[in-house]
Design an enzyme around this catalytic site. Structure first.
Site, PDB file in Angstrom:
ATOM      1  N   GLN A 130      -5.584  -2.869 -83.105  1.00  0.00           N
ATOM      2  CA  GLN A 130      -6.810  -3.602 -82.778  1.00  0.00           C
ATOM      3  C   GLN A 130      -6.570  -4.472 -81.537  1.00  0.00           C
ATOM      4  O   GLN A 130      -5.647  -5.283 -81.511  1.00  0.00           O
ATOM      5  CB  GLN A 130      -7.237  -4.463 -83.979  1.00  0.00           C
ATOM      6  CG  GLN A 130      -8.541  -5.188 -83.791  1.00  0.00           C
ATOM      7  CD  GLN A 130      -9.751  -4.249 -83.687  1.00  0.00           C
ATOM      8  OE1 GLN A 130      -9.878  -3.291 -84.450  1.00  0.00           O
ATOM      9  NE2 GLN A 130     -10.617  -4.509 -82.728  1.00  0.00           N
ATOM     10  N   ASP A 187      -7.891   6.217 -81.151  1.00  0.00           N
ATOM     11  CA  ASP A 187      -8.735   5.474 -80.208  1.00  0.00           C
ATOM     12  C   ASP A 187      -8.834   6.203 -78.863  1.00  0.00           C
ATOM     13  O   ASP A 187      -9.667   5.849 -78.032  1.00  0.00           O
ATOM     14  CB  ASP A 187      -8.153   4.073 -79.951  1.00  0.00           C
ATOM     15  CG  ASP A 187      -8.868   3.003 -80.764  1.00  0.00           C
ATOM     16  OD1 ASP A 187     -10.025   3.245 -81.172  1.00  0.00           O
ATOM     17  OD2 ASP A 187      -8.278   1.929 -80.977  1.00  0.00           O
ATOM     18  N   LYS A 226     -13.687  -1.102 -90.613  1.00  0.00           N
ATOM     19  CA  LYS A 226     -12.994   0.188 -90.500  1.00  0.00           C
ATOM     20  C   LYS A 226     -12.387   0.585 -91.837  1.00  0.00           C
ATOM     21  O   LYS A 226     -12.438   1.750 -92.245  1.00  0.00           O
ATOM     22  CB  LYS A 226     -11.922   0.116 -89.400  1.00  0.00           C
ATOM     23  CG  LYS A 226     -12.533   0.066 -88.008  1.00  0.00           C
ATOM     24  CD  LYS A 226     -11.569  -0.331 -86.906  1.00  0.00           C
ATOM     25  CE  LYS A 226     -12.340  -0.527 -85.601  1.00  0.00           C
ATOM     26  NZ  LYS A 226     -11.522  -1.062 -84.501  1.00  0.00           N
TER      27      LYS A 226
END
Ligand code: NAD
Length: 286
Positions: free
Chosen positions: A101, A124, A57
């Site tokens: 994460q 997200d 990322k």
């Protein structure tokens, strides 16, 4: 179709195209308004797969000219400290996207952390407000893997409206949000799971079949209608080390009209959509 000639959907190529477009838009945003999209990633503990994802990322951010900031915290970090960092990032004007994460260590409640993220920075798409807005239409951000699947269908000009879509898997990050997105695009959607009776009978109805179960090569040729579009989200490693999806590729590609490979199908799109959400936040919420 069904003549052994499925078109292989090239997710690697499409993700490069999307990232190229994002890079161009990021440059314009900087020139026009002096805004550089910024993504903060919080990683707790030492899960090796999570470290690989986070490194990817960061690299992807650098390639499209975004700022990225990482918080790599030890596995025994307390929930309060993580909430404190999220609070600071919510207030930080240089950060437009915040990503925690997953999975988090067991002593941290992932819902508490996700709920603390400003929904406009929740790139997200996991915050309940974004999930709720997806349900009613008009979300700020949608979950990256399902968004990547829609992007692939659109770029290959595959019709969605009025078609039978069957999704195998009902997780919060793939199956459920994808069902809502396909519904919003006027598909007739069926969601299957481990307690679905006679799965092959249901999957054979699909014009668009999405496998997101995490069960290696479970979708066999007899489960697929001739000419179906088959999207494989699953990623598993066989004991011999080979990476496979949920779809038995050789059999199914003889019946499908379009099929995504593993790797190189849905996978590369997920990060591209994360970048897209971050750009969207930088453009619209600053
Ligand atoms: P999950 O384990 O949270 O959910 C799996 C779902 O599939 C569950 O709803 C379960 O009921 C259903 N299921 C499992 N086995 C089944 C079976 N035999 N028959 C019918 N239904 C079955 O998984 P997830 O997080 O949604 O991920 C699914 C797969 O997709 C995994 O392999 C994961 O690694 C992969 N994945 C890939 C990406 C990507 O970027 N390519 C992103 C997320 C997940």
């Amino acid at each position: 179709m069904g003549n052994g000639m499925a078109v292989i959907i090239d997710g690697t190529k499409i993700s490069q195209d999307v990232r190229g477009e994002i890079r161009g838009e990021a440059l314009r945003l900087k020139d026009d308004r002096g805004v550089v999209p910024g993504l903060a990633v919080i990683l707790v503990g030492d899960d090796p797969a999570s470290h690989i994802y986070v490194a990817r990322k960061e690299k992807a951010c650098a390639e499209v000219g975004f700022l990225s900031r990482e918080y790599k915290l030890p596995g025994d970090t307390g929930e309060a400290q993580i909430l404190d960092i999220v609070g600071q990032l919510n207030a930080d004007d240089t950060i437009h996207g915040i990503l925690v994460q997953l999975p988090l260590p067991r002593h941290i409640n992932p819902d508490s952390v996700i709920n603390a993220i400003d929904p406009k920075k929740d790139v997200d798409g996991f915050h309940p407000l974004n999930v709720g807005r997806l349900l009613t239409g008009n979300p700020f951000h949608t979950s990256c893997t399902p968004s990547g699947i829609l992007e692939l269908l659109d770029r290959y000009e595959i019709d969605i409206q009025g078609r039978e879509a069957v999704i195998v898997g009902r997780s919060n990050i793939v199956g459920k949000p994808l069902a809502l997105m396909l519904l919003a695009r006027h598909a007739t959607v069926t969601v299957c799971h481990t307690r679905t009776r006679n799965l092959p009978e249901v999957t054979r109805r699909a014009d668009i079949l999405v496998a997101a179960a995490g069960s290696s090569e479970m979708i066999t040729g007899d489960m697929v209608k001739d000419g179906a579009v088959v999207i494989d989200v699953g990623i598993s490693r066989l004991p011999a080390g080979k990476l496979v999806g949920d779809v038995a590729f050789d059999q199914v590609s003889e019946k499908a009209s379009y099929i995504t490979p593993v790797p190189g199908g849905v996978g590369p799109m997920t990060i591209a959509m994360l970048l897209k959400n971050t750009l969207h936040a930088a453009k619209n919420f600053t």
